[in-house]
Structure formats: C-alpha cells, structure tokens
Design an enzyme around this catalytic site. Sequence first.
Site, mmCIF file in Angstrom:
data_model
loop_
_atom_site.group_PDB
_atom_site.id
_atom_site.type_symbol
_atom_site.label_atom_id
_atom_site.label_comp_id
_atom_site.label_asym_id
_atom_site.label_seq_id
_atom_site.Cartn_x
_atom_site.Cartn_y
_atom_site.Cartn_z
ATOM 1 N N ASP A 30 -12.844 97.984 77.371
ATOM 2 C CA ASP A 30 -11.574 97.601 77.991
ATOM 3 C C ASP A 30 -10.538 97.471 76.881
ATOM 4 O O ASP A 30 -10.876 97.329 75.697
ATOM 5 C CB ASP A 30 -11.706 96.279 78.752
ATOM 6 C CG ASP A 30 -10.475 95.979 79.592
ATOM 7 O OD1 ASP A 30 -9.941 96.906 80.220
ATOM 8 O OD2 ASP A 30 -10.028 94.811 79.595
ATOM 9 N N GLU A 32 -6.457 95.779 75.903
ATOM 10 C CA GLU A 32 -5.240 95.041 76.225
ATOM 11 C C GLU A 32 -4.127 95.708 75.429
ATOM 12 O O GLU A 32 -4.295 96.016 74.246
ATOM 13 C CB GLU A 32 -5.356 93.566 75.841
ATOM 14 C CG GLU A 32 -6.590 92.857 76.389
ATOM 15 C CD GLU A 32 -6.661 92.803 77.906
ATOM 16 O OE1 GLU A 32 -5.618 93.042 78.565
ATOM 17 O OE2 GLU A 32 -7.752 92.531 78.427
ATOM 18 N N ASP A 87 -6.456 102.885 80.165
ATOM 19 C CA ASP A 87 -7.223 102.797 78.922
ATOM 20 C C ASP A 87 -7.357 104.172 78.284
ATOM 21 O O ASP A 87 -7.186 104.331 77.066
ATOM 22 C CB ASP A 87 -8.620 102.224 79.206
ATOM 23 C CG ASP A 87 -8.571 100.846 79.829
ATOM 24 O OD1 ASP A 87 -7.985 99.944 79.220
ATOM 25 O OD2 ASP A 87 -9.115 100.671 80.929
ATOM 26 N N TYR A 153 -10.995 85.340 78.237
ATOM 27 C CA TYR A 153 -10.546 86.243 79.301
ATOM 28 C C TYR A 153 -10.847 87.684 78.927
ATOM 29 O O TYR A 153 -11.366 88.467 79.735
ATOM 30 C CB TYR A 153 -9.052 86.033 79.527
ATOM 31 C CG TYR A 153 -8.381 87.020 80.451
ATOM 32 C CD1 TYR A 153 -8.273 86.766 81.815
ATOM 33 C CD2 TYR A 153 -7.839 88.205 79.956
ATOM 34 C CE1 TYR A 153 -7.648 87.664 82.666
ATOM 35 C CE2 TYR A 153 -7.219 89.112 80.796
ATOM 36 C CZ TYR A 153 -7.124 88.838 82.139
ATOM 37 O OH TYR A 153 -6.508 89.736 82.973
ATOM 38 N N ASP A 157 -13.893 90.640 80.500
ATOM 39 C CA ASP A 157 -13.575 91.969 81.042
ATOM 40 C C ASP A 157 -14.637 93.003 80.730
ATOM 41 O O ASP A 157 -14.696 94.044 81.402
ATOM 42 C CB ASP A 157 -12.220 92.444 80.498
ATOM 43 C CG ASP A 157 -11.053 91.845 81.252
ATOM 44 O OD1 ASP A 157 -11.275 91.247 82.314
ATOM 45 O OD2 ASP A 157 -9.909 91.989 80.779
#
Length: 293
Positions: A30, A32, A87, A153, A157
């Site tokens: 994942d 960010e 992504d 958090y 993920d």
Amino acid sequence: MNHDYIFIDDTAALTTLCEQMTGSPWLAVDTEFERERTYYPELCLLQIANTEITAIIDPLAIPDLGPVFDLLYNPAITKVFHSARQDLEIFFHLKGSLPLPLYDTQLAGAAAGYDNSIGYANLVEKMLAVTLDKAHTRTDWKRRPLKPSHLRYAADDVIYLGLIYEQLLTRITNPDKLTSLQNEFRKMNDPLLYVPAPETMWQKISESRKFSGPELTLLQQLAAWRELTARSENLPRKWVIPDQMLIDIARLMPATDEELAAIKGQPAGLLQRHGSTLLALVNMHCNKNGQDG
C-alpha cells in the site's frame, strides 16, 4: 496474527528488510501519497508485509529506494493491493513500468460476491470481523514526524490485506471466475490508465457534452495543451487553467490580450506565462476553421 511493524528510514535497514523478504511468494503493498499541489503523486509512505514482517518505509528520508524496487519488481512475487490503480500510478511514474504480477483484492472481493467498489475497511470488516480506525484518512502524509497513530493506521493497511488475500484465494475456485479475474488484472497493465492520451482529456470536462462543431474542436485542443503543460510543470490541471476558463475560451474565442484578460476565473500569472500560447491556439483554430469553411 502479528500486529507489530517496523519503521524503515535509512538505507541500511531498507537493504536488510528487502533481503529478508526476497523469498516471499506474495507481498501486501500500500502507499500513502500527496498530489494536491502536483500533477504527479508524491510517494510519502510505502507499506509492505508478508506473513512474518510488516514494514513502513519512509521514502522521504531514504535517497535510494532501489532495494525495495528490486523486491517489488521481482516477477516471482505476487504484489497484493486493494483498489490498485492509484498505487500503480505511483510506481509507473517512478519506474516507467508496473510491479507485476499483481492481485487486487477489490476486484477479487467482487468475484467473491461483495460490492464491486467495496472499500478496504469494509472488506476487512466483512471478511475478518475487524473494525479499522478511519481517523487518519485525511492525513497530510508529507508531515514529519508522523505520530504512532498514523503509523498504526498505515501498518493496518497491509496487515489485514495479506489475510484477505489468503482467504480470497481459497474462496474463489470456480475456473470461469478465476479466468475472468485474471483478465481484469491484465487490464490494469495498460499504460494508458496511468498516462492518459492528451487528446482524450476534454472528456473529463463535464460541460464538454454541450459542445459541438468548431467550439468542441477548440475545447479538445485546449484540454490537450493543458494536459501536456500540467505534466511538464508538475502542477494540477486546474492550477494551470480551470475547466470553466477552457470552456469560456472555446466559446468566446478571444483574439487579443484584452479579450483574453476579460475572461473571469484566471489563475494568477496565467496571461504572463501562457497568454500568447492560448491566443495562438485560438488563432490557429479560427484560421483553419475559416479555410475549411
């Protein structure tokens, strides 16, 4: 289930991590990112996990991400994403190719009977009976230092993503569904998903459906120019010139600096940076249209 994670912010630790993960059959992945002020998404965190290790990598602190790219682009490892397109766009722009093979749990979840566009947190809740914290969905991931709650958090993920992947593998066994799912994964390999053709970008302007004839042709040319300019300057499209101004230029077809300046809603400095180019596009269009007529 191991909920621990490690935070990687230096080259030596990254190299060690990638050596430890090299033999994994799959990796949950994942990202960010931020792109409010840029055309291209800026990678701010990269999370990867297998059955034993969960790692959060800080790409803003590590000058060379080569080891993790070597890991993710290893064709012997399946890369597991949820709703992979954004992504994958990051990887495509960083490397010019995609980390294949891939598996998208949103697409697989649909094949298993869940909603077609089910979000990650909802899929985790339905499949694993775990409720994830959604408090940090609007976090500015460029800010440092990140709080422990932000890292937790981010780790979640990929921790639960791996568990979902393993369950979906056992649940989706119908040969026709498997073939269809693989076809969906292959569609995600198309570079045009991540670098759309400039000549098609007018279709993203909602009011374009009201246009036809010469006005539509000019709008198409203006939208293509904006797309190429946004890429070259790494700015959001609407920071270069907003949709409404493209629409007004296509309708009014200004011929002079004064007529162009009279159009409302201009970004600061637009006329100085791009006024002559915009007028040239309009003039060339009008001349061609007059000759055709």
